[in-house]
Design a protein around this motif. Sequence first.
Motif, short mmCIF file in Angstrom:
data_model
loop_
_atom_site.label_atom_id
_atom_site.label_comp_id
_atom_site.label_asym_id
_atom_site.label_seq_id
_atom_site.Cartn_x
_atom_site.Cartn_y
_atom_site.Cartn_z
N THR A 98 0.84 -1.19 0.00
CA THR A 98 0.00 0.00 0.00
C THR A 98 0.88 1.25 0.00
OG1 THR A 98 -1.75 -1.13 1.22
CG2 THR A 98 -1.79 1.27 1.24
N THR A 99 0.66 2.15 -0.96
CA THR A 99 1.42 3.39 -1.06
C THR A 99 0.62 4.54 -0.47
OG1 THR A 99 2.45 2.61 -3.11
CG2 THR A 99 2.60 4.96 -2.65
N PHE A 100 1.24 5.31 0.43
CA PHE A 100 0.58 6.45 1.06
C PHE A 100 0.99 7.75 0.36
CE2 PHE A 100 1.01 3.14 4.31
CZ PHE A 100 -0.32 3.00 4.69
N ASN A 101 0.26 8.81 0.65
CA ASN A 101 0.49 10.10 -0.03
C ASN A 101 1.88 10.67 0.20
OD1 ASN A 101 -2.09 10.08 -1.10
ND2 ASN A 101 -2.98 11.20 0.63
N ASP A 102 2.52 10.32 1.34
CA ASP A 102 3.85 10.86 1.62
C ASP A 102 4.96 9.97 1.07
OD1 ASP A 102 3.60 8.70 3.27
OD2 ASP A 102 4.11 9.75 5.12
N LYS A 103 4.58 9.06 0.16
CA LYS A 103 5.51 8.15 -0.53
C LYS A 103 6.12 7.08 0.38
CE LYS A 103 6.66 11.38 -4.24
NZ LYS A 103 7.74 12.07 -5.00
N THR A 104 5.53 6.89 1.54
CA THR A 104 5.90 5.74 2.36
C THR A 104 5.00 4.58 1.94
OG1 THR A 104 4.32 6.34 4.10
CG2 THR A 104 6.59 7.19 4.31
N GLU A 105 5.36 3.37 2.34
CA GLU A 105 4.59 2.20 1.94
C GLU A 105 4.51 1.20 3.09
OE1 GLU A 105 5.29 2.06 -2.89
OE2 GLU A 105 6.29 0.57 -1.64
N MET A 106 3.51 0.37 3.00
CA MET A 106 3.36 -0.72 3.96
C MET A 106 3.02 -1.99 3.19
SD MET A 106 0.72 -1.12 7.18
CE MET A 106 -0.72 -1.11 6.11
N LYS A 107 3.73 -3.03 3.51
CA LYS A 107 3.40 -4.33 2.91
C LYS A 107 2.98 -5.27 4.03
CE LYS A 107 8.20 -6.02 2.77
NZ LYS A 107 8.12 -7.12 3.73
N ILE A 108 1.89 -5.96 3.81
CA ILE A 108 1.42 -6.93 4.80
C ILE A 108 0.98 -8.20 4.09
CG2 ILE A 108 0.68 -5.19 6.47
CD1 ILE A 108 -2.23 -5.80 5.57
N THR A 109 1.09 -9.28 4.82
CA THR A 109 0.65 -10.57 4.29
C THR A 109 -0.87 -10.62 4.32
OG1 THR A 109 2.66 -11.65 5.08
CG2 THR A 109 0.77 -13.06 4.63
#
Length: 492
Positions: A354-365
């Motif tokens: 998942t890409t957030f507006n501040d260009k950080t991301e989260m990946k989850i299983t």
Amino acid sequence: MPEEPKQTNPHIKKVPRPKRRVGLWTYIISIVVALGIGVGGTYWLIGRQVNAQLSSMQQTSKAMKKIESVYETINENYYKPVNANKLANGAINGMVNSLGDKFSEYMDKSETESLNDTIDSSFSGIGAQVQKSGNYVQIISPIAGTPAKKAGLKPKDIIKAVNGKSVAGKTLTQAVSMMRGKIGTTVKLTIERSGQTFTVSLKRAKIPVTTVDYKLVGGDKKIGYITVSTFSTNTAKEFKTALKALDKKGAKKLVIDMRGNPGGLMTAALKMASIFLKNGKTIMQVQARDGSTEKYTASKKYDGGFKETKSTTVLIDGGSASAAEIFSAALHQSAGVKLVGSQSYGKGTVQTVTTFNDKTEMKITVAKWLTPNGTWINKKGLTPDVKADEPSYASLTVISKVSDLQADKVNSNVKTFQKYLQALGYFKGTVNGYFGDSTTSAVKQYQKHAKLTVNGKVDKQTLTKIETELANKISDNDRAYDAAMKLIEKTN
């Protein structure tokens, strides 16, 4: 792709929906699975699910209020000013880490860029796919032709420190960032293997963009041999090019080497596996948290109508993971292709990014992936039809200090060195880590053979020559490769 369920939690409603990037995680491409109720469901079932949803919303609301309360308490009462972004990122990392899943992670902007580079195979570094292992980082597999592979790093090696700095407690992406750098610069890794710790220096390099290599082997038998190092953006296209080129060269059979392949894009695995399967045959299944499964079957959608019908054998080992296992399992269970080598790694989960507006991301299983017959190979791997392991000397550790290899010294590097000489047929004494007369005699014999100055002393030139000869012996005694060739020659 099914539509993503709408967000119903009032505490999340006001936050702009982040963009979801599907299909770009290095190990396994993600699939978003929508949950819904069938038309035939009873009112009782619908009511029950609505109540469950309301209960979940209430629990989430309480949790969010508690997080907000902690945030405000720290922000207003801590004895010195705090950075709001640092607090928020800490909270996010804490939530993700609480899952206890080494494949789920929150990434800042630089870590996100690093992930994107990895997907495109355009980064510079040591060339090894890694994962979290306890407090440290474990190598899944070194990529062929990279500094990690040339330095003799192996699957399951534990990276304990980078340039003398411990990676304990670091996130995976933080540890990877420590290992990356400008092309040509040197990085020192402290490695633990089979209880022994050693240091190895690697010169960072451009990681190969080409992920598929091929050649014609077997003399008159004309066997096409294809190696696939990873599954990235262009791998499926490169793979199809290799098959067509081998066909023009007159290849009659195929051996596909997936050893040391840590995986990559699931879409690439689907496209490549579909080439070998009859349309309608199952490539893989994805199982959502509610137990429902979605099958992915061979079709023109994936292979573009290009099919390969030659007799084929696939090589696997402990470094074959994720997408490499999807491909291998599909050919094995849906096309009757034999697997040769050793037990594969065993990664059977699916992640979304998942890409957030501040260009950080989260990946989850978000799901499990299953083989065509419904088997979950997570932490188990695929079992080859023909088992053929590497010789024992193929897993020897790297000697970290040449200065340890001196007369009358006793240490682990001397013990490893004795095993080197033993594998090459020069050392006949007891492998005990003591550099005595028998070791000196073995060194002299080797130096005479290699046309070096015969003095029984180990300098950098002598050690390099020995390491090179041992590497060649390992390559010449590739039992799995030989077994695969023997098997394919017997296949009609």
